[in-house]
Design an enzyme around this catalytic site. Sequence first.
Site, mmCIF file in Angstrom:
data_model
loop_
_atom_site.group_PDB
_atom_site.id
_atom_site.type_symbol
_atom_site.label_atom_id
_atom_site.label_comp_id
_atom_site.label_asym_id
_atom_site.label_seq_id
_atom_site.Cartn_x
_atom_site.Cartn_y
_atom_site.Cartn_z
ATOM 1 N N GLU A 42 0.783 -1.233 0.000
ATOM 2 C CA GLU A 42 0.000 0.000 0.000
ATOM 3 C C GLU A 42 0.817 1.287 0.000
ATOM 4 O O GLU A 42 0.337 2.310 -0.482
ATOM 5 C CB GLU A 42 -0.948 0.003 1.221
ATOM 6 C CG GLU A 42 -2.021 -1.059 1.176
ATOM 7 C CD GLU A 42 -3.004 -0.844 0.029
ATOM 8 O OE1 GLU A 42 -3.275 0.320 -0.326
ATOM 9 O OE2 GLU A 42 -3.486 -1.846 -0.531
ATOM 10 N N SER B 40 -46.139 -24.778 47.058
ATOM 11 C CA SER B 40 -45.479 -25.267 48.267
ATOM 12 C C SER B 40 -44.032 -24.827 48.415
ATOM 13 O O SER B 40 -43.390 -25.147 49.409
ATOM 14 C CB SER B 40 -45.548 -26.797 48.306
ATOM 15 O OG SER B 40 -46.870 -27.221 48.571
#
Length: 804
Positions: free
Chosen positions: A201, A481
């Site tokens: 690049e 319960s």
Amino acid sequence: MAKARKPASRAKRRTRTTAKRNRRRPFRVGSLLLSWLLLVVVGLGAALAVYGLHLDSLVRDKFEGQRWALPARVWAQPLELYVGRPLTAEQLRAELDRLHYRPVAAPERPGTYAMRDDRILVRTRPFRFWDGAEADRYLSVRFADGKISRLADAGDGRDVALARLDAALIASIYPTHNEDRNLVRRADLPDLLVQTLLVVEDRGFYEHFGLDLRAIIRAAVRNVQAGGVVEGASTLTQQLVKNFYLTQDRTLERKLKEAYMAVLLERRYSKDEILEAYVNEIFLGQDRSRAIHGFGLAARFYFNSSLDELGIPETAMLVGLIQGPSRYDPRRFPERALQRRNLVIELMAEYGVISRAEADQAKQATLGLREGGGRPTGDYPAFLQLVRRQLQRDYRDEDLRSEGLNIFTTLDPVIQSELESATRERMPALDRGRSFPVGTLETAAVVTSVFQAEVLAMVGGRDPSFAGFNRALDAVRPIGSLVKPAIYLDALSRPERYTLVSTLSDRPVSLIAGDGKRWEPKNFDRKVYGSVELYDALARSLNLATVNLGLDLGVREVARTLANLGVARSFPVVPAVLLGSVSLTPLEVAQAYHTLANGGFRSPLRAIREVVDAEGRPLNRYPLAVEAVADPQAVYLTTWAMRKVIEQGTARSLSQRLPAGLTMAGKTGTTDGLRDSWFAGFSGDKVAVVWVGRDDNQPAGYTGGSGALVLWGDVMTRIDNEPLPDFAPEGIQLVQVVCGRTMMVPFKQGSTRMSCGRHRPQGGPDDETAAVAESPPSAADDGSAATRSSRRADRGDNFFLPGF
């Protein structure tokens, strides 16, 4: 004598003057034009200078401020390794696979492991935890009898006391633009990546001033020769400016602005600072709605690896993507991506980054893509909803808007996986068991740790990955319960009146309710047992005995006990509370049962351990808040009775599934019309709550022991559990009691004479520590058909009237 000159005529003089004036005019016009030109140049220069100051301000604000919108990352708790930890080689391998470690012949890089006959060699990854950064380690882990038998450094053989694997990423909370990055510092960039990037690049990166004039001229010549754009001349600095500050418009104005800002950027910052920003900003792909920015995340997304784990082929492919992430997408266009990668490899060899032999070998490699990289592992919507709520509860909004947070949670991926598997496997079977269409029944479950008060796993429905209604947090259902342990805890907190073998009245109750109707609860099997011992009434979940006990204690006292255990939700304080008219979510039930499991010490359940900002600084710490809310001796006695629920009561089917030596305590819960099936219980180190029912509140057809208990057992028998502790708190002693059968029963010292009035001490009439009773068998032990029927699974759950 000279001849006199005749004076010129007026016309001739005018002509000569005009000629002279005309000869001077070009000089004056040129001077004027030059002045105007100078003014224009000065004006343009001033304008450019002012504009440059503006651009320079933009450059500095962005570069020195918050550069990126980083997501908040949510992490599971890390797997800790130490000698004696219950863990098999297969379980460790599964966790390594979950973390995307690679199996290799010989681990040389972080994130790899090798299986050997009796050990695993693993190279851990470096990771920054909430309490500091840990470097990578090379470990040798040996196993024996289902546990880690030795943990050592695989290099020098020295024993290691404790090691942690890196935490698993379980979620990312993205900022507005759905951009994601794994930031990498310049010092951590592999040389291979840097050299390849510059070769492809910007070969003159370390020499130019932001613009590469030679490259511009070269590109212009080639483009003219080709009759189109075949080569660009943008430097890395220009590319960074374009991505960082500007739009993607291809206009002359944008290119000039880009060039100007590139020069300004180079004047302000060093090459390494610019390179670091570039490798973290560059766009390298798209993952559905999430944009992949930077090489750090790209390495994870494409290869499930960190940058320092990449080889030549992977590095070349990532650098090749810069030219066109969409065009060279390796998943959509693998052939095109392979060609581009190989071109980059050729450039690497041409400019001496790698050798020719390395290049030839690298080009033979496949693309090597791995799925799932860079994404959170698994889908945990129920747990993450809890995390979000606790974040909103414990943090200011402005703190949560700070991007780049790291949120370390309590989620245990191993337990979560087992919970999800058990849920997916069991729920269709429960549908079939009642001839329901598949998907009729729903569920929710929570697993927590006892000592840390941490939520380890959670599902909010039968499909654990569904991100809809979270029943674990939002399904408020009557608990049946499950309320009873609070009543018996209240009784056993009064040792001058009640012990485990105190006699309770299991006889009919008839009360006028607030609406004028008569409330007449019944036992689940509609039978009456007369007199029963306290522990047996809880084990068999006898409603009449429980209601008579609760009325004797006082309903408000029972409500206060529930609040102490951690029930923060308000409810009507009426007698129906004694049989579970209280409606709670599974998480709220888990909070109450956690207090019982923790010996009467209440700690708010938490899903978050720590939150740190992007720099590793803690935003707020989550200390373990502990408050003593119940008598430890009474809690121990209640737990003893809850063990009998599993050993001989409504959950005794579970005892056949537990391995030898693993003791647990719990309670079944069933509501009116079999609409809700519950089981809540705990081992020595885990608490779990399971609810099964229907969203439309129609009968589910299961009691607590035939529905929720089955799924609860699936989960708890799959995960590691410690048995309930054998030691009792100070002030508790075991006494041999005979009441139909001989057994050892714990008592609070000084309370043994307050047992059953029919009991006489075996050790003599003056033995205060003995409470050995000789009495006829109770109705529960008479061996009759009625008694056998009463002992069927779940027949002790409650039966209450709605509206109380």
